[in-house]
Structures are given as C-alpha cells and as structure tokens.
Write an enzyme that holds these catalytic residues in place. Structure first.
Site, PDB file in Angstrom:
ATOM      1  N   VAL A 112     138.895 -74.255  15.327  1.00  0.00           N
ATOM      2  CA  VAL A 112     138.560 -73.931  13.931  1.00  0.00           C
ATOM      3  C   VAL A 112     139.328 -74.903  13.036  1.00  0.00           C
ATOM      4  O   VAL A 112     140.547 -75.009  13.183  1.00  0.00           O
ATOM      5  CB  VAL A 112     139.059 -72.501  13.558  1.00  0.00           C
ATOM      6  CG1 VAL A 112     138.606 -72.129  12.158  1.00  0.00           C
ATOM      7  CG2 VAL A 112     138.626 -71.465  14.570  1.00  0.00           C
ATOM      8  N   HIS A 113     138.660 -75.615  12.172  1.00  0.00           N
ATOM      9  CA  HIS A 113     139.428 -76.435  11.226  1.00  0.00           C
ATOM     10  C   HIS A 113     138.715 -76.713   9.910  1.00  0.00           C
ATOM     11  O   HIS A 113     139.299 -77.296   9.007  1.00  0.00           O
ATOM     12  CB  HIS A 113     139.825 -77.778  11.858  1.00  0.00           C
ATOM     13  CG  HIS A 113     138.685 -78.759  11.925  1.00  0.00           C
ATOM     14  ND1 HIS A 113     137.715 -78.706  12.883  1.00  0.00           N
ATOM     15  CD2 HIS A 113     138.361 -79.798  11.128  1.00  0.00           C
ATOM     16  CE1 HIS A 113     136.847 -79.682  12.686  1.00  0.00           C
ATOM     17  NE2 HIS A 113     137.202 -80.365  11.627  1.00  0.00           N
ATOM     18  N   ARG A 114     137.448 -76.307   9.776  1.00  0.00           N
ATOM     19  CA  ARG A 114     136.711 -76.663   8.554  1.00  0.00           C
ATOM     20  C   ARG A 114     137.402 -76.062   7.334  1.00  0.00           C
ATOM     21  O   ARG A 114     137.895 -74.921   7.380  1.00  0.00           O
ATOM     22  CB  ARG A 114     135.264 -76.142   8.607  1.00  0.00           C
ATOM     23  CG  ARG A 114     134.417 -76.759   9.685  1.00  0.00           C
ATOM     24  CD  ARG A 114     133.345 -77.691   9.125  1.00  0.00           C
ATOM     25  NE  ARG A 114     133.832 -79.039   9.020  1.00  0.00           N
ATOM     26  CZ  ARG A 114     133.817 -79.931  10.024  1.00  0.00           C
ATOM     27  NH1 ARG A 114     133.334 -79.640  11.189  1.00  0.00           N
ATOM     28  NH2 ARG A 114     134.292 -81.134   9.815  1.00  0.00           N
TER      29      ARG A 114
ATOM     30  N   ARG B  27     145.989 -77.837   9.915  1.00  0.00           N
ATOM     31  CA  ARG B  27     145.497 -77.107   8.731  1.00  0.00           C
ATOM     32  C   ARG B  27     145.389 -75.616   9.059  1.00  0.00           C
ATOM     33  O   ARG B  27     145.812 -74.750   8.295  1.00  0.00           O
ATOM     34  CB  ARG B  27     144.111 -77.648   8.340  1.00  0.00           C
ATOM     35  CG  ARG B  27     143.435 -76.864   7.234  1.00  0.00           C
ATOM     36  CD  ARG B  27     141.946 -77.129   7.229  1.00  0.00           C
ATOM     37  NE  ARG B  27     141.529 -78.348   6.560  1.00  0.00           N
ATOM     38  CZ  ARG B  27     141.469 -78.522   5.239  1.00  0.00           C
ATOM     39  NH1 ARG B  27     141.846 -77.562   4.434  1.00  0.00           N
ATOM     40  NH2 ARG B  27     141.047 -79.650   4.727  1.00  0.00           N
TER      41      ARG B  27
ATOM     42  N   ASP C  53     133.855 -74.613  14.999  1.00  0.00           N
ATOM     43  CA  ASP C  53     133.213 -75.136  13.796  1.00  0.00           C
ATOM     44  C   ASP C  53     133.279 -76.658  13.769  1.00  0.00           C
ATOM     45  O   ASP C  53     132.945 -77.284  12.765  1.00  0.00           O
ATOM     46  CB  ASP C  53     133.816 -74.522  12.521  1.00  0.00           C
ATOM     47  CG  ASP C  53     135.287 -74.854  12.316  1.00  0.00           C
ATOM     48  OD1 ASP C  53     135.846 -75.678  13.065  1.00  0.00           O
ATOM     49  OD2 ASP C  53     135.889 -74.285  11.374  1.00  0.00           O
TER      50      ASP C  53
END
Ligand code: UD1
Ligand code: UDP
Length: 370
Positions: free
Chosen positions: A222-224, A259, A306
């Site tokens: 997950v990083h968006r 992030r 994502d």
C-alpha cells in the site's frame, strides 16, 4: 566512426530505478559502443531500501548525477528537479532524455527536456487511469505531450493515445509535433524474468527468514497518496487485511513504503496499531529489495495491492491480484479475471479475496510482450 547516441536517463523513484536496469543492461551489452547513457537520480527516493539496494542488487551503474532533491510538496519537489535537470541538460547536451512511468521525476524530466528542444523518449507511455485526482495521471499526460518517442506497453495504451489525437502511423523523422507511438511491451516483464532467475540461485532471503511456505501467505503493498494520507481509507485497508488474515488463518506480509509506515505511526486509531502488533504472523516489514520482492510475489497465495508495478508482476508469476483502487491502468488484467478492483471497501476486498481463494486464476495469454 559515428558518435554513439548519448542518452540522459532520469530516475528518482523506486520503480524507475528497477525499470532502468533493463535498459542499462542493454546499453552495457548489445548496444555497447553505439549508445552511451548518463544516469541522473533526482533523489525523490533516498532511503537505502528505497534506492541504493536496487543499484547494489540489480547491477545498475551508479548515477553520475545525484540531485538529492528529497521529499516535499508536489510543486516544491518538481520545481527543484526542473531547475537542476535543466542545468545538467545544458551542460551535457544529450541526444535524448529517457523517462520512465509517471512520477514527479518523470514530469520534471519531460518539462526540462522539451523546453530545451531535446527529444524525450517515454517508457510506459499511454497509460491512463482517467482519474486526474491521482498525481500520476497529470504527470503521464504532460510527459506524453512532451515526448517524441512514446513506448507503449499495451494496445490499450496505444488506444488511449489515439483518443487524445496521437497517431500510431510511422513518423519520419519523429518530432515532438509528429511523435512516434510504438507498441513495445513492458520492460518489467524482462526484468521480472531476469531477476526471478537470479533470485532462484539464492538460499536465503525474506521468504526463508519469515518461514513462509509456497502459496502459504498473502502479500500486500500500500503506498498511494489517496490510500495512505486519508486515515479512513488506510484503516479500511488494514482492517480488511486483519480480517482476511484471521478468516483464513494465513500469514500476511506487508513490506511498508516509508509513506505508509509514517501514516500508520501517526494514525488516530491507536487500537489499530495494537491489534496489528498482536496479530501473529501479520508481518509489517521494511521495503523489500527487488530479489526478495520477486520471491514474495511468486510464492504468494494472492496479492493485495495499490501498486501499478506489483499488479503486473503478480500476473507475471500467475498470482491473483486484489487491487485497492477503483480503477487501474492495467485494464487487461481486470478484463481477463486476473485482477479484481476492490477499492478500499472492506466488503469488496473480502469478496475478492474469497473469490480467489475458491477459484483458480484463469489462464491468461501473454499481455505485455515477450
Ligand atoms: C512516488 C510516486 C508514485 C510511485 C511511488 C513509487 C509521485 C507523485 N508519486 O510516490 O507514482 O508509485 O513513488 O514508490 O511521484 N519517503 C521516505 N523515504 C524515501 C522516499 C519517501 O521517507 O526514500 C516518504 C516521505 O515522507 C515522502 C513520502 O514518503 O514525503 C512520499 O514520497 P514521494 O516520493 O513524494 O511519493 P511516493 O508516495 O513515494
Ligand atoms: N517493490 C520492491 N519492494 C517493495 C515494494 C515494491 O522492490 O517493498 C518493487 C515492485 O516489485 C515493483 C516496484 O517496486 O517492481 C513497484 O514500485 P511501487 O509499488 O513503489 O510503485 P508503482 O509501481 O505503483 O509506481
């Protein structure tokens, strides 16, 4: 003798560094003497496990130019890169500037080069999500408009460009006003196969360290921006992973983008962190190197992500993918049943996981070239 073509390659974010390794191998191999490459690293990604690890593992030459731009707001980051890239283009006088993907580093390279009338070659041209709220969509559109060579990974990407008025007819010589649109397939297919062979020769790695069994765990990334900066969306994703982990009594491996790590640490729901820490075999690990990542992908029961790159790599290794977005650039994976779009809706995520736990992925033809 003819002077070698001088390419200035701009990289900066993790996936670009990995992608660049395919072209750098070709420049050092079959094109040695005919092409010289100068690598410029913007410094968009800078942690050792987001950048240096890939140079060490993947045999990419060290960048001759390091801008060290680092993190910042979109405008600040792009502005710093733009000013510095312009200066280096003027000093080096490259024949063309090579850009990958859709990050802020791509955008800065595209603007700097095209304003100086240096031709741009764009790898991963034509991809669209048709969602301009995602920062990458604007970067792609601008970069394609600045490009002279548009290297498209899929026919869908070509069709997107044709809808925007690009022609896929040959153009001689190509220029920014009469660009050349080409169907090339995807460099990450070459890379995934190449480095999967290399990863197979290793006897240790994260799969062994965590005691994971083939098809015995879920891999998630997950990083968006939209999925991490919004605490509700991030919580919905993590709750869904905890739910599936419990329901199927299966380990979950989540290599955390910095992030995402920061957003989890700052999340207002402290009980989420407590429950994650208490969940046995729910592994939040640092960002993986690419050889570990390839191992994690090819052995996973299924992949929840994502990421653009991870969606495709899951497909390369025959793994089903639950996509934590409402749209994807890799539409063919969804059309053929290899991927299911679930956004961050817990009901849709669980339904997609249940589907793939009970149905094998369909046999999908080669979608991204050979
Ligand atoms: C960027 C790209 C995205 C791509 C992703 C690949 C843009 C707009 N986004 O998103 O398209 O999918 O890279 O991973 O270009 N950070 C660190 N250490 C690092 C790098 C980042 O701590 O080495 C943290 C910083 O807090 C930073 C945040 O991560 O503010 C986001 O980094 P940034 O490069 O702006 O965006 P990504 O989410 O990585
Ligand atoms: N990747 C990696 N380690 C990780 C997560 C991803 O090596 O912990 C690789 C992944 O295999 C793919 C690329 O990084 O090749 C994708 O990058 P990311 O998901 O950050 O960005 P996106 O593809 O969405 O732009």
């Amino acid at each position: 003798m003819k002077r070698p073509l001088h390419i200035l390659t701009v990289i900066g974010a993790r996936p670009q560094i990995i992608k660049a390794s395919a072209i750098s191998r070709a420049v050092a191999g079959p094109f040695a003497g005919r092409i010289t490459e100068t690598l410029l690293h913007t410094g968009q990604h800078y942690d050792a496990n987001m950048s240096q690890v890939f140079f060490d593992e993947l045999g990419i030459p060290q960048p001759q130019i390091q801008l060290g731009v680092g993190s910042g707001g979109h405008g600040q980051q792009v502005a710093r890169m733009l000013e510095a890239i312009e200066k280096h283009i003027l000093t080096l006088g490259p024949d063309l500037v090579l850009l990958y993907g859709d990050t802020n580093s791509t955008l800065a390279g595209a603007l700097a080069a095209s304003k100086l009338h240096v031709p741009v070659a764009h790898v991963e041209a034509g991809l669209r999500s048709y969602n301009k709220a995602m920062p990458e969509e604007l970067n792609r559109i601008v970069c394609d408009q600045c490009s002279t060579w548009l290297f498209c990974p899929t026919p869908a990407a070509i069709a997107n460009l044709e809808r925007e008025g690009f022609s896929s007819m040959p153009s001689q010589p190509p220029t920014i006003d009469r660009p050349q649109v080409l169907l090339t397939g995807d460099v990450m297919y070459d890379n995934s196969m190449h480095f999967a062979r290399l990863a197979s020769t290793r006897t240790s790695g994260v799969v062994q360290d965590l005691g994971l069994r083939p098809e015995g765990y879920f891999l998630a990334t997950v990083h968006r921006e939209a999925n991490t900066n919004d605490p509700d969306r991030l919580a919905a994703i993590l709750e869904s992973l905890l739910d599936a982990h419990k329901a199927y009594d299966i380990p979950v491996v989540l290599p955390l983008h910095p992030r995402t790590r920061k957003c989890i640490e700052a999340h207002p729901d402290a009980s989420l962190r407590t429950r994650i820490a208490a969940a046995k075999h729910f592994h939040l690990i640092p960002p993986a190197g690419f050889l570990d990542m390839v191992d994690l992908e090819r052995n996973a029961r299924l992949v929840v992500t994502d990421s653009g790159g991870v969606q495709k790599e899951a497909y390369f290794f025959g793994r089903p993918v639950v996509v934590l977005r409402n749209e994807t650039e890799w539409v063919e994976l969804v059309e053929l049943g290899q991927a299911i779009l679930a956004d961050t809706d817990p009901t849709r995520i669980r339904a997609a996981i249940d589907h793939f736990m009970h149905h094998p992925v369909p046999k999908v033809p080669a979608l991204y070239g050979d």
